[in-house]
Design an enzyme around this catalytic site. Sequence first.
Site, PDB file in Angstrom:
ATOM      1  N   ASP A  25       1.913  -4.047  -9.494  1.00  0.00           N
ATOM      2  CA  ASP A  25       1.705  -5.375 -10.081  1.00  0.00           C
ATOM      3  C   ASP A  25       2.141  -5.398 -11.536  1.00  0.00           C
ATOM      4  OD1 ASP A  25       0.528  -5.702  -7.622  1.00  0.00           O
ATOM      5  OD2 ASP A  25      -1.520  -5.551  -8.374  1.00  0.00           O
TER       6      ASP A  25
ATOM      7  N   HIS B 241       0.827  -1.212   0.000  1.00  0.00           N
ATOM      8  CA  HIS B 241       0.000   0.000   0.000  1.00  0.00           C
ATOM      9  C   HIS B 241       0.866   1.269   0.000  1.00  0.00           C
ATOM     10  CE1 HIS B 241      -3.967  -1.892   0.258  1.00  0.00           C
ATOM     11  NE2 HIS B 241      -3.345  -2.833   0.945  1.00  0.00           N
ATOM     12  N   THR B 242       2.038   1.144  -0.566  1.00  0.00           N
ATOM     13  CA  THR B 242       2.909   2.306  -0.731  1.00  0.00           C
ATOM     14  C   THR B 242       2.914   2.801  -2.172  1.00  0.00           C
ATOM     15  OG1 THR B 242       4.704   0.719  -0.969  1.00  0.00           O
ATOM     16  CG2 THR B 242       4.499   1.798   1.171  1.00  0.00           C
TER      17      THR B 242
ATOM     18  N   SER C  14      -3.064 -12.076 -11.065  1.00  0.00           N
ATOM     19  CA  SER C  14      -3.391 -12.720 -12.341  1.00  0.00           C
ATOM     20  C   SER C  14      -3.893 -11.683 -13.345  1.00  0.00           C
ATOM     21  CB  SER C  14      -4.438 -13.821 -12.136  1.00  0.00           C
ATOM     22  OG  SER C  14      -5.612 -13.277 -11.579  1.00  0.00           O
TER      23      SER C  14
ATOM     24  N   SER D  87      -9.254 -20.875 -19.163  1.00  0.00           N
ATOM     25  CA  SER D  87      -9.777 -21.078 -17.809  1.00  0.00           C
ATOM     26  C   SER D  87     -11.248 -20.686 -17.696  1.00  0.00           C
ATOM     27  CB  SER D  87      -8.937 -20.324 -16.783  1.00  0.00           C
ATOM     28  OG  SER D  87      -8.845 -18.972 -17.143  1.00  0.00           O
TER      29      SER D  87
HETATM   30  C1  GLA Z   1      -2.942  -4.441  -4.953  1.00  0.00           C
HETATM   31  C2  GLA Z   1      -2.770  -3.333  -5.984  1.00  0.00           C
HETATM   32  C3  GLA Z   1      -1.352  -2.789  -5.973  1.00  0.00           C
HETATM   33  C4  GLA Z   1      -0.914  -2.409  -4.562  1.00  0.00           C
HETATM   34  C5  GLA Z   1      -1.230  -3.536  -3.574  1.00  0.00           C
HETATM   35  C6  GLA Z   1      -0.959  -3.146  -2.158  1.00  0.00           C
HETATM   36  O1  GLA Z   1      -2.165  -5.536  -5.306  1.00  0.00           O
HETATM   37  O2  GLA Z   1      -3.082  -3.821  -7.273  1.00  0.00           O
HETATM   38  O3  GLA Z   1      -1.238  -1.691  -6.855  1.00  0.00           O
HETATM   39  O4  GLA Z   1      -1.516  -1.212  -4.166  1.00  0.00           O
HETATM   40  O5  GLA Z   1      -2.576  -3.962  -3.675  1.00  0.00           O
HETATM   41  O6  GLA Z   1       0.391  -2.928  -1.959  1.00  0.00           O
END
Ligand code: GLA
Length: 394
Positions: free
Chosen positions: A175, A36-37, A128, A71
Amino acid sequence: MTQSTDRVYSAFTEAYGHSPALVWAAPGRVNLIGEHTDYNEGFVLPFALAQRTAVAAAAVERPEWTVRSESANETVNFGADHLRPGRVTGWAAYVAGVVWALRDAGFDPPGARLAVTSDVPVGAGLSSSAALECAVLATMLELAGATDAVPTPRWPALAQRAENAYVGVPCGIMDQAAATLSRSGHALFLDCRTLATEHVPFALTEARLAMLIINTRAPHRHAGGEYAARRTTCEAAARILGVPALRDVSDLPAALAALPDQVSRQRVRHVVTEDERVHRTVGLLRSGRTAEIGPLLSASHASLRDDYEVTVPELDVAADAAERAGALGARMTGGGFGGCVIALVSAAGVSDVADAVAKAFAARGFAAPATFVARPAAGVARVTANRSRVAGPG
Ligand code: GLA
């Protein structure tokens, strides 16, 4: 079962009666630390998994896209008139969103036939959706003649835009960055403001360590609304503190004293201390002190549980049981409210820790967790025609 990169050829050929022109595959990820950064313009340290989502594609003459998902056991079609946010929903929105984001950014992706296969567990917090977005992005960029197969920091930004603006999920960039820019054997140290990256050696085998991934299988309860609420609180706190983002808070006690409510104080304390933990983790990994990052992982979990309040009982029980069974550190990974815990364990202790977590889950009446050992893998890459090797960076 064969790997997604092998299955995608037959999935494509069965769906369309001819071979694909090209195949790309993008990985799922876990985040080592820095939770959450990203949307606070701070620091993250994810690594890519070996599990991949593969996309096979061939261009067609008309601006029409047909996508076969193994899937979902479903084929979805959309045309240029669907390239407006919200017009395609469900899993195919991640595909349409990427085509939309590319066109919006001035690229000219042709119509295409696509087939998708994946080994990345869905709904487990292993990204995913970013894997799908980034594999589609790579195939469509190549079909548009726009790439020489080298992912750049622009790639995660395009994939994130697809998810934010087309699918409607207000995620940060972690991600998609992990899925595109990761390198085998390394964690990806990313500055989410500048998108500067450093590939930090994450030497597990040499240190006789293993990273155990524990999928709690806890359903994602309220994840979407709670995620958006955390983000809103952080942005409001940054405004009160007069900084562009919480990444810019340099005096934590002064910031806490200036905030009007307890919830904001907790959220800010998590984000600021988590950024510090990322830097300390990177420092230890740079000097090969891998085993010493354990306490930082555990401190991250405590902060996410107590200050950021994004854990659920399954995550807390898994992290706690792993540590009691000898893990050097354990924490939830990803957005929270379900998903996975990562535990840093000695290579010899993997089964003891996995068994202890399974027992703790049974005692609490939770569904049995699934576990696997993760190895830091490479980001998105073109899959070569001999089907057995993944080419590309890393
Ligand atoms: C999810 C979001 C990311 C990030 C995380 C927490 O995975 O897709 O962008 O904010 O939560 O770190």
